[in-house]
Design a protein around this motif. Structure first.
Motif, PDB file in Angstrom:
ATOM      1  N   ASP A   1       0.828  -1.219   0.000  1.00 11.90           N
ATOM      2  CA  ASP A   1       0.000   0.000   0.000  1.00 11.90           C
ATOM      3  C   ASP A   1       0.851   1.253   0.000  1.00 11.90           C
ATOM      4  N   CYS A   2       2.154   1.117  -0.295  1.00 12.71           N
ATOM      5  CA  CYS A   2       3.085   2.235  -0.167  1.00 12.71           C
ATOM      6  C   CYS A   2       3.288   2.906  -1.527  1.00 12.71           C
ATOM      7  N   ARG A   3       2.977   4.216  -1.565  1.00 11.94           N
ATOM      8  CA  ARG A   3       3.121   4.961  -2.827  1.00 11.94           C
ATOM      9  C   ARG A   3       4.571   5.055  -3.271  1.00 11.94           C
ATOM     10  N   THR A   4       5.479   5.124  -2.284  1.00 12.79           N
ATOM     11  CA  THR A   4       6.907   5.215  -2.619  1.00 12.79           C
ATOM     12  C   THR A   4       7.378   3.909  -3.263  1.00 12.79           C
ATOM     13  N   CYS A   5       6.967   2.780  -2.704  1.00  9.70           N
ATOM     14  CA  CYS A   5       7.306   1.483  -3.322  1.00  9.70           C
ATOM     15  C   CYS A   5       6.755   1.415  -4.749  1.00  9.70           C
ATOM     16  N   ARG A   6       5.538   1.891  -4.941  1.00  9.32           N
ATOM     17  CA  ARG A   6       4.944   1.871  -6.292  1.00  9.32           C
ATOM     18  C   ARG A   6       5.752   2.749  -7.237  1.00  9.32           C
TER      19      ARG A   6
ATOM     20  N   GLU B   1      14.595   0.221  -0.388  1.00 11.42           N
ATOM     21  CA  GLU B   1      13.760  -0.782   0.281  1.00 11.42           C
ATOM     22  C   GLU B   1      12.721  -0.054   1.129  1.00 11.42           C
ATOM     23  N   HIS B   2      11.678  -0.778   1.519  1.00 11.22           N
ATOM     24  CA  HIS B   2      10.626  -0.208   2.364  1.00 11.22           C
ATOM     25  C   HIS B   2      11.138  -0.149   3.807  1.00 11.22           C
ATOM     26  N   GLU B   3      11.903   0.888   4.123  1.00 13.88           N
ATOM     27  CA  GLU B   3      12.484   1.027   5.467  1.00 13.88           C
ATOM     28  C   GLU B   3      12.564   2.504   5.826  1.00 13.88           C
TER      29      GLU B   3
ATOM     30  N   GLY C   1       6.052   4.573   6.474  1.00 12.78           N
ATOM     31  CA  GLY C   1       7.027   3.546   6.837  1.00 12.78           C
ATOM     32  C   GLY C   1       8.166   3.462   5.848  1.00 12.78           C
ATOM     33  N   HIS C   2       8.299   4.453   4.965  1.00 12.00           N
ATOM     34  CA  HIS C   2       9.319   4.417   3.912  1.00 12.00           C
ATOM     35  C   HIS C   2      10.075   5.745   3.928  1.00 12.00           C
ATOM     36  N   LEU C   3      11.394   5.675   4.183  1.00  9.69           N
ATOM     37  CA  LEU C   3      12.209   6.890   4.201  1.00  9.69           C
ATOM     38  C   LEU C   3      11.999   7.698   2.923  1.00  9.69           C
TER      39      LEU C   3
HETATM   40 ZN   LIG Z   1       7.497   1.572   0.632  1.00 11.03          ZN
END
Ligand SMILES: [Zn+2]
Length: 190
Positions: A57-62, A97-99, A142-144
């Motif tokens: 559900d993370c826009r940054t990951c997308r 990464e998602h961190e 949850g994503h820097l």
């Molecule tokens: Zn993310």
């Protein structure tokens, strides 16, 4: 800190709200003072709820999986841009990464400094940019992610910490203009 909120509660007026501060007097404040009021203070929450989103559900990951949105890929971090913006340009220096910033090591800290400075310079060099602001909110993703936001040159009313508030109200810039600036930033970061 419960004490912090208790002290704030002790300062509210008869209407249960804090009085407006000095910012509404700033000429860059986006709203007129008339009718403006603070929201009532909310309840204390400790421990805080876990607001981290799942990577799905993370826009940054997308964005990291969209070639059009990735401007640069480093060792631990990358530079991306949102799909659209109302400002001349917006970039985000993010973890690959998602961190969170809390989780990355010192090499990533060094890379963060270097990429922020290089992205700042690349965005500042674009046509029509008056200043570039750098902020970290993270909004519970949850994503820097550190935001690099360009203010349009000559539009002094948008300067300073209210830039994202103005950005929320302004119309998006034309996509072809945004894409052309993205190419310039991508080239500068290469
Ligand atoms: Zn993310």
């Amino acid at each position: 800190m419960q004490e912090f909120l208790d002290r704030a509660q002790a300062a509210v007026g008869d209407d249960g709200r804090l009085r407006l501060g000095r910012m509404p007097e700033w000429e860059v404040f986006p709203f007129e003072r008339d009718g403006l009021r603070a929201r009532p203070l909310t309840e204390y929450a400790d421990p805080e709820p876990d607001r981290r989103r799942d990577p799905a559900d993370c826009r940054t990951c997308r964005a990291l999986s969209s070639a059009a949105q990735v401007l640069h890929t480093g060792d631990r971090l990358a530079v991306i841009r949102p799909g659209a913006t109302s400002l001349p340009f917006v970039a985000n220096v993010v973890a690959r990464e998602h961190e969170l910033l809390d989780d990355v090591d010192d090499d990533a800290h060094a890379e963060l400094g270097r990429l922020l400075a290089r992205t700042y310079l690349a965005v500042q060099a674009l046509d029509g940019v008056g200043n570039v602001h750098i902020t970290k909110w993270e909004n519970g993703s949850g994503h820097l992610s550190v935001n690099v936001m360009a203010r349009p040159r000559g539009v002094l009313q948008l300067r300073g910490s209210n830039l994202p508030v103005w950005a929320d109200m302004l119309p998006d810039i034309p996509q072809d203009e945004y894409d052309a600036r993205a190419e310039a930033v991508r080239a500068a970061l290469a």
